[in-house]
Structures are given as structure tokens and as C-alpha cells.
Scaffold this active site. Structure first.
Site, PDB file in Angstrom:
ATOM      1  CG  ASP A 285      -1.956   1.334   1.023  1.00  0.00           C
ATOM      2  OD1 ASP A 285      -1.923   1.182   0.268  1.00  0.00           O
ATOM      3  OD2 ASP A 285      -2.229   1.609   2.664  1.00  0.00           O
ATOM      4  CD  GLU A 318      -5.776   6.364  -0.414  1.00  0.00           C
ATOM      5  OE1 GLU A 318      -6.827   6.021  -0.675  1.00  0.00           O
ATOM      6  OE2 GLU A 318      -4.754   6.390  -0.075  1.00  0.00           O
TER       7      GLU A 318
END
Length: 459
Positions: A285, A318
């Protein structure tokens, strides 16, 4: 007149013959991209470089500044053109020292990670009795003031699922928990990690600020608190947490292109997010997504020049939010030229299903794509895409067509936002399968005249 009619018929016949031939050529070249991707090491090299040379990448940190420079260097080294750094302002949250322990009735050390935008405890820590709830709904059922002076604890369990649906189903436990607990008078908030593992590694993540200290518990420690509370004696916990919040820090969206031969044919935009949380090295991630899309674009163009331009974006905020809005603001006049967009942000598990824009599944270009990925055992759904990704949500909302490539998320939430998010968790073969699927799609769409908007508009 008769000769003109014969010429017209002959021309039509030539065009009819050319169309299947062109489709066959596209299918063959898309399959060649697939085969090359399955043995290519570009994606692995990119993921290894980012996690090894930069590591965790909190927005606003010195590491994120280094990541920006790494992104520029990587694009140039991979042969991308028109490399751009677009700076915007985001918020930054920075973790300090953290500890938690049960001080009564039986002493235990607890494993925690502060949630994004958590506040610090008073100097020397905070000790209070816990009020434990087995679900977020139970917490929400409490009236305002009911938790005055308590540490609210929510221990809802996340369900493991191939499509990752368990995460969305329980996300409010983390994202809304601190604010809702504070409304009810709680002095701190603890939540079972949004995780499907059974280790004592907690999983962090963002949360709406509640003005109180807030942290994620490892899943075994959430179970431990349940067992302690079940004994009927008051359970007291001491928290000692420090953190810093900055409402304005620099963030970056970095992009690179492989230009198409027709500057008016539009642009295909894909990417992943460059920032990460801090416990691990941000491998699944989302170094994986960065690596997959960068390698896929490079390989999509490996069979000769493409008609349309391919662009990779490494979105820069993000986890803290802001990159989607910033990208839309900078590119709002370009949305009409965006052929299709997509984001890779569910780790490196193999792609098991793809969803294409409405009405496009049977277009010759997508038939070529479907043929190319058939040996990879990927389902081509006739359902339309639903989300696309956090970083592309802005341009999707403005009208850009989008795709969803569903990765196997069975193990993803064992690792997500934890200290276990490291490079060794990426399977090189599964990473290459992702590149093969994305590469074949991008090649087919960029080397054709497919118009996803027009197809979606058909009744």
C-alpha cells in the site's frame, strides 16, 4: 455509373476485410504484451527501489520529499516523457511516542498505533475506565454524555473476503469512531484494527478528528479487553500518546507520459499513490500499485508506437486526502480528452476480475483484451465499474470513463497499514500477472479507436 458502383462495392469489401485483420493484429500484439509482462522484472525493481531507498512516506515528511525526487528519476530512467511535479497543499499528521497498558484489575501491555489526526494525551498520560462495545452501532446507540470520563473501546471484527468488502463494511469503526466517541463524552478512543490478521501488530489509518487521543488495538489485544470486561470488574487503561498535526504541508502529484502518435486521440491515465503510512515500508500500500502501472504502461508501448498517449500518475496524498481534488483542479480542462482512467491500490494479489466501462465489453478492442487475458484466468464481468479508486474519484466525478481491476484481497488486510507492510509480502509472479492484465488493456485501448463515452451512452 456501373463502374462507380463496382468501385464502391470493392472499397466496402476491402474495409470489411481490413477490420477483422486489424482486430487480429491488435489481439496478437496485446497477447505479446501479456507474455512479455509475465517474465519482465520492471515492476519488482520499482517496488524494491521505492521501499528500500525511501521506505515509509508520510505526507509532509522528509521521506515524502525524497519520494518526489525518486519518482522523477524513476520516470526518466524508464523512458517516460513530459515528467511533471504538481505541488499542492495537504494536511500532515506525525506520530510521536505511544504506549498503552491495562492497569487494573490485571496488568497487561497493549499494542497500539495512533490513528491519523489523533491528539496527544496530557503530559504523563491519561488513565480511565473503559466502556467497551462489540460494534460501532452499539457505540452510536449511546446518548451524548453517556461516556463522560471513559475510554471508549469498539471491538467489531472485520470479515476476510476476496474482494475486500469487509473493509468498507466496518470502516466507520476507525474513520468515524473518535469523533462519535468524543460527542458522547469519551476522553479517548480505542478500536480493534481494521485487520484480518491474528498478530499483535496493530493497523493504523485515518480518522475524522475528535479532539481526543485515538488508537488502533492489535486484534489479540481487542480480544483481551473483551475477556477482561467479561469478568465484571472495572477495567482501567493508561494511554500515553504524542503526535503533531500540521494543516498545511506540501504534497505532490508526479506524472510521466509515453506520447501517442496522434496528439488529438486522447490520453489514458493510470497510477497508484506514492504516500504511505509509517509502520511498514508501504510495499503493498501502495508501492505495488506504483510499480504495476508504471511497468504496464512501459510494456504496453513495447510493441511499437501507440496511437494514444499513456500517462502514469503517482498521486501524493491518498492516505491523508487531497490528491484527487488537486489533480482534478489541475486537469479539469483535460477531462474530455481522458479516454479512460484507473488506479491500482489493493496490493499485489493477482487480478481475478475486471470491470470495463458500460457497453464496451464486446468492442473489438476489448475482445482483443479479453482474448489476451483469458489464459490468466481473469473473469471479465459484464457489471460496470463501481468505484475506480480514491485518487481518480475526482476526475471520474467530472466525467472520465474508468475501469476496475479486482485483485485478490484475501491477504491484503492482514498487512494493510501495519508494520507487516513490507516488500517480502509481494509475490513477484502475482505482481507480474497484474502488469500483464493492465498492460494488455492499455495496449488494446491505446491502439484502437474505442470511445468509452459513446458506448456508454448507447441505449
Amino acid at each position: 455509373m456501373r463502374n462507380l458502383a463496382l468501385m464502391t462495392v470493392a472499397a466496402a469489401s476491402m474495409l470489411a476485410a481490413a477490420a477483422p485483420a486489424a482486430a487480429q493484429d491488435l489481439a496478437a500484439s496485446a497477447a505479446a504484451v501479456r507474455d512479455k509482462a509475465l517474465t519482465d522484472g520492471t515492476a519488482w525493481s520499482i517496488a524494491e527501489s521505492l521501499t528500500t531507498e525511501i521506505g515509509p512516506r508520510l505526507v509532509g515528511s522528509p521521506a515524502m520529499d525524497r519520494a518526489k525526487d525518486w519518482a522523477v528519476e524513476t520516470f526518466k530512467a524508464q523512458g517516460f516523457q513530459n515528467v511533471k511535479v504538481e505541488t499542492f497543499t495537504a494536511s500532515g499528521w506525525f506520530r510521536g511516542e505511544e504506549s498503552a497498558e491495562v492497569v487494573g484489575p490485571y496488568p497487561h501491555k497493549l499494542h497500539i498505533l495512533g490513528l491519523g489526526r489523533s491528539t496527544s494525551t496530557p503530559k504523563g498520560g491519561l488513565t480511565a475506565e473503559v466502556a467497551l462495545f462489540r460494534s460501532f452501532d452499539e457505540l452510536m446507540a449511546q446518548p451524548e454524555g453517556a461516556l463522560k470520563g471513559k475510554i471508549a473501546v469498539v471491538t467489531g471484527v472485520m470479515t476476510k473476503a476476496q474482494d475486500g468488502a469487509g473493509y468498507g463494511a466496518i470502516n466507520a469503526q476507525r474513520s468515524r469512531g473518535p469523533a462519535e466517541a468524543a460527542k458522547r463524552g469519551a476522553v479517548a478512543y480505542l478500536a480493534r484494527s481494521l485487520s484480518t490478521d491474528d498478530t499483535r501488530l496493530p493497523h493504523t489509518g485515518g480518522a475524522a478528528p475528535g479532539g481526543i487521543p485515538a488508537a488502533a488495538l492489535s486484534t489479540p489485544d481487542a480480544d483481551l479487553l473483551e475477556h477482561l470486561v467479561a469478568r465484571g470488574k472495572p477495567v482501567r487503561v493508561k494511554l500515553d500518546m504524542t503526535s503533531r498535526y500540521d494543516a498545511k504541508v506540501p504534497a505532490y502529484n508526479i506524472s510521466g507520459e509515453i506520447p501517442g502518435t496522434d496528439p488529438n486521440a486522447g490520453v489514458l491515465i493510470v497510477g497508484g499513490h506514492l504516500d504511505s503510512w509509517d509502520p511498514g515500508t508501504g510495499a503493498v500500500d501502495d508501492a505495488a500499485g506504483i510499480a504495476i502501472t508504471t511497468a504496464a504502461v512501459k510494456l504496453a508501448a513495447s510493441q511499437g508506437p501507440l496511437k494514444r498517449t499513456l500517462r502514469v500518475v503517482m498521486w501524493g496524498s491518498e492516505e491523508q486526502g487531497g490528491s484527487s481534488d488537486a489533480y482534478l483542479a489541475a486537469h479539469k480542462d483535460e477531462v474530455a480528452q481522458m479516454v479512460v482512467v484507473g488506479e491500482s491500490d489493493t496490493g499485489a494479489g493477482r487480478i481475478w476480475q475486471v470491470r470495463l466501462p458500460k457497453g464496451s465489453v464486446d468492442h473489438p478492442a476489448m475482445q482483443a483484451f479479453r482474448g489476451a487475458i483469458a489464459p490468466l484466468k481473469v473473469i471479465v464481468s459484464r457489471e460496470t465499474p463501481r468505484f475506480g479508486g480514491a485518487d481518480v474519484s475526482g476526475i471520474i466525478g467530472a466525467g472520465a470513463p474508468f475501469v476496475e481491476f479486482d485483485q485478490d484481497a484475501t491477504r491484503y488486510f492482514d498487512l494493510h497499514h501495519s508494520a507487516d507492510d513490507t516488500l517480502d509480502k509481494i509475490d513477484p509472479a502475482e505482481l507480474s500477472q497484474n502488469v500483464a492484465v493492465w498492460g494488455a488493456f492499455l495496449h488494446a485501448a491505446a491502439n484502437s479507436d474505442i470511445d468509452f463515452r459513446a458506448l456508454a451512452a448507447k441505449p
